[in-house]
Write a protein that holds these residues in place. Structure first.
Motif, mmCIF file in Angstrom:
data_model
loop_
_atom_site.group_PDB
_atom_site.id
_atom_site.type_symbol
_atom_site.label_atom_id
_atom_site.label_comp_id
_atom_site.label_asym_id
_atom_site.label_seq_id
_atom_site.Cartn_x
_atom_site.Cartn_y
_atom_site.Cartn_z
ATOM 1 N N GLY A 145 0.808 -1.210 0.000
ATOM 2 C CA GLY A 145 0.000 0.000 0.000
ATOM 3 C C GLY A 145 0.843 1.263 0.000
ATOM 4 O O GLY A 145 1.786 1.392 -0.775
ATOM 5 N N GLU A 146 0.526 2.176 0.898
ATOM 6 C CA GLU A 146 1.230 3.458 0.977
ATOM 7 C C GLU A 146 2.508 3.388 1.797
ATOM 8 O O GLU A 146 3.214 4.397 1.931
ATOM 9 C CB GLU A 146 0.301 4.526 1.571
ATOM 10 N N TYR A 147 2.806 2.207 2.329
ATOM 11 C CA TYR A 147 3.981 2.094 3.202
ATOM 12 C C TYR A 147 5.276 2.396 2.447
ATOM 13 O O TYR A 147 6.147 3.121 2.941
ATOM 14 C CB TYR A 147 4.038 0.700 3.815
ATOM 15 N N VAL A 148 5.419 1.834 1.245
ATOM 16 C CA VAL A 148 6.657 2.044 0.487
ATOM 17 C C VAL A 148 6.861 3.518 0.142
ATOM 18 O O VAL A 148 7.947 4.057 0.395
ATOM 19 C CB VAL A 148 6.690 1.150 -0.768
ATOM 20 N N PRO A 149 5.864 4.217 -0.425
ATOM 21 C CA PRO A 149 6.081 5.651 -0.677
ATOM 22 C C PRO A 149 6.449 6.435 0.578
ATOM 23 O O PRO A 149 7.219 7.396 0.506
ATOM 24 C CB PRO A 149 4.740 6.116 -1.258
ATOM 25 N N ARG A 150 5.912 6.017 1.741
ATOM 26 C CA ARG A 150 6.210 6.743 2.984
ATOM 27 C C ARG A 150 7.664 6.577 3.412
ATOM 28 O O ARG A 150 8.243 7.482 4.012
ATOM 29 C CB ARG A 150 5.288 6.267 4.109
ATOM 30 N N ILE A 151 8.250 5.420 3.104
ATOM 31 C CA ILE A 151 9.627 5.192 3.563
ATOM 32 C C ILE A 151 10.674 5.592 2.525
ATOM 33 O O ILE A 151 11.867 5.564 2.810
ATOM 34 C CB ILE A 151 9.846 3.716 3.979
ATOM 35 N N LEU A 152 10.238 5.975 1.311
ATOM 36 C CA LEU A 152 11.196 6.377 0.280
ATOM 37 C C LEU A 152 12.152 7.475 0.738
ATOM 38 O O LEU A 152 13.340 7.425 0.414
ATOM 39 C CB LEU A 152 10.471 6.821 -0.983
ATOM 40 N N PRO A 153 11.681 8.482 1.497
ATOM 41 C CA PRO A 153 12.632 9.521 1.923
ATOM 42 C C PRO A 153 13.776 8.993 2.786
ATOM 43 O O PRO A 153 14.802 9.667 2.912
ATOM 44 C CB PRO A 153 11.741 10.501 2.713
ATOM 45 N N GLY A 154 13.627 7.813 3.333
ATOM 46 C CA GLY A 154 14.696 7.225 4.132
ATOM 47 C C GLY A 154 15.697 6.445 3.318
ATOM 48 O O GLY A 154 16.609 5.823 3.870
ATOM 49 N N THR A 155 15.547 6.485 1.982
ATOM 50 C CA THR A 155 16.474 5.776 1.092
ATOM 51 C C THR A 155 16.998 6.724 0.014
ATOM 52 O O THR A 155 16.429 7.793 -0.212
ATOM 53 C CB THR A 155 15.793 4.570 0.411
ATOM 54 N N VAL A 156 18.057 6.296 -0.639
ATOM 55 C CA VAL A 156 18.611 7.047 -1.759
ATOM 56 C C VAL A 156 18.784 6.076 -2.925
ATOM 57 O O VAL A 156 19.509 5.081 -2.805
ATOM 58 C CB VAL A 156 19.973 7.680 -1.408
ATOM 59 N N ALA A 157 18.091 6.336 -4.022
ATOM 60 C CA ALA A 157 18.226 5.510 -5.223
ATOM 61 C C ALA A 157 19.229 6.166 -6.165
ATOM 62 O O ALA A 157 19.352 7.392 -6.210
ATOM 63 C CB ALA A 157 16.878 5.344 -5.913
ATOM 64 N N PHE A 158 19.942 5.346 -6.916
ATOM 65 C CA PHE A 158 20.941 5.889 -7.836
ATOM 66 C C PHE A 158 21.171 4.940 -9.000
ATOM 67 O O PHE A 158 20.847 3.749 -8.932
ATOM 68 C CB PHE A 158 22.259 6.166 -7.102
ATOM 69 N N GLU A 159 21.716 5.486 -10.064
ATOM 70 C CA GLU A 159 22.121 4.686 -11.202
ATOM 71 C C GLU A 159 23.597 4.956 -11.495
ATOM 72 O O GLU A 159 24.120 6.023 -11.156
ATOM 73 C CB GLU A 159 21.281 4.968 -12.441
ATOM 74 N N ILE A 160 24.247 3.980 -12.097
ATOM 75 C CA ILE A 160 25.642 4.119 -12.496
ATOM 76 C C ILE A 160 25.736 3.860 -13.990
ATOM 77 O O ILE A 160 25.369 2.777 -14.460
ATOM 78 C CB ILE A 160 26.553 3.143 -11.731
ATOM 79 N N SER A 161 26.188 4.859 -14.735
ATOM 80 C CA SER A 161 26.452 4.680 -16.161
ATOM 81 C C SER A 161 27.843 4.084 -16.296
ATOM 82 O O SER A 161 28.840 4.727 -15.942
ATOM 83 C CB SER A 161 26.367 6.024 -16.887
ATOM 84 N N VAL A 162 27.914 2.887 -16.817
ATOM 85 C CA VAL A 162 29.157 2.122 -16.811
ATOM 86 C C VAL A 162 30.062 2.543 -17.952
ATOM 87 O O VAL A 162 29.627 2.674 -19.102
ATOM 88 C CB VAL A 162 28.845 0.617 -16.893
ATOM 89 N N SER A 163 31.336 2.755 -17.639
ATOM 90 C CA SER A 163 32.324 3.113 -18.652
ATOM 91 C C SER A 163 33.309 1.988 -18.930
ATOM 92 O O SER A 163 33.903 1.930 -20.010
ATOM 93 C CB SER A 163 33.099 4.360 -18.206
ATOM 94 N N ARG A 164 33.488 1.084 -17.963
ATOM 95 C CA ARG A 164 34.485 0.019 -18.146
ATOM 96 C C ARG A 164 34.085 -1.204 -17.325
ATOM 97 O O ARG A 164 33.626 -1.079 -16.193
ATOM 98 C CB ARG A 164 35.865 0.517 -17.712
ATOM 99 N N VAL A 165 34.263 -2.392 -17.915
ATOM 100 C CA VAL A 165 33.985 -3.656 -17.233
ATOM 101 C C VAL A 165 35.214 -4.547 -17.350
ATOM 102 O O VAL A 165 35.737 -4.745 -18.453
ATOM 103 C CB VAL A 165 32.765 -4.373 -17.850
ATOM 104 N N GLU A 166 35.663 -5.083 -16.234
ATOM 105 C CA GLU A 166 36.787 -6.022 -16.211
ATOM 106 C C GLU A 166 36.302 -7.356 -15.655
ATOM 107 O O GLU A 166 35.776 -7.413 -14.546
ATOM 108 C CB GLU A 166 37.919 -5.501 -15.325
#
Length: 207
Positions: A145-166
């Motif tokens: 329900g609304e629980y996940v939207p309520r706790i979103l401010p307690g998290t930080v989402a991010f993406e990484i654009s990859v330039s190199r893979v080994e």
């Protein structure tokens, strides 16, 4: 990482499959000259045109590492696969010394913190869908329900654009085919699931 030629893995499809299989990875940043690491589940997606792949994840806002996620600075994400000790007694030829067989993939790229709530929620949904997919009755974000939207401010989402893979698959490629086969068959017969996983990776790599 130290990457001798015979241990290099460069097949893009194999690297992508490996990262998805072992997606609980280690994010490493450098803060004031010292390394800082967090262990996180990652989504591994095809990148935008011109990039190899992109990674998506989130962490607790209480984790100070998110403040080091700058689009101007590279980060490192380490994916660790199965690994095992290899006894010299398993080889057919002599003399020998012990070694360690393992597979790992290091990914470098620039991070971007996700601030749009719709995109943020997509990351959460995709993570849940990915890790619930093997269950008979998968749980979904909507059930909270609304629980996940309520706790979103307690998290930080991010993406990484990859330039190199080994990719480093250290699986006795520097040994004779006979020695490699002897180790592989020994591992495949093991009662230890980790050793069997290494044996399976050796067989897959040899085919």
């Amino acid at each position: 990482m130290y990457l001798p030629r015979h241990f290099q893995e460069q097949d893009p499809e194999r690297l992508l499959a490996f990262m998805r299989r072992y997606s609980f990875a280690t994010l490493v940043t450098v803060e004031q000259g010292a390394p800082f690491a967090s262990h996180l589940p990652f989504l591994v997606e095809p990148g935008p045109e011109g990039s190899q792949v992109r990674l998506l994840a989130h962490m607790a806002r209480a984790n100070p590492q998110w403040r080091a996620l700058s689009p101007d600075t590279d980060v490192l994400v380490m994916f660790q696969g199965p690994h095992t000790y290899v006894s010299p007694s398993w080889y057919l030829t002599e003399p020998n010394v012990p070694t360690w067989n393992y597979a790992a993939v290091h990914v470098y790229g620039r991070p971007r913190i996700i601030t749009e709530q719709d995109e943020w929620m997509r990351v959460i949904r995709e993570l849940v869908t990915t890790y619930e997919s093997g269950f008979e009755q998968p749980w979904s974000v909507e059930r909270a329900g609304e629980y996940v939207p309520r706790i979103l401010p307690g998290t930080v989402a991010f993406e990484i654009s990859v330039s190199r893979v080994e990719g480093k698959f250290k699986l006795n490629q520097n040994r004779t085919p006979e020695d490699r086969r002897a180790v592989m068959e020994r591992l495949e017969r093991s009662d230890d699931p980790e050793q069997r996983a290494v044996g399976a990776l050796m067989r897959e790599r040899d085919t």
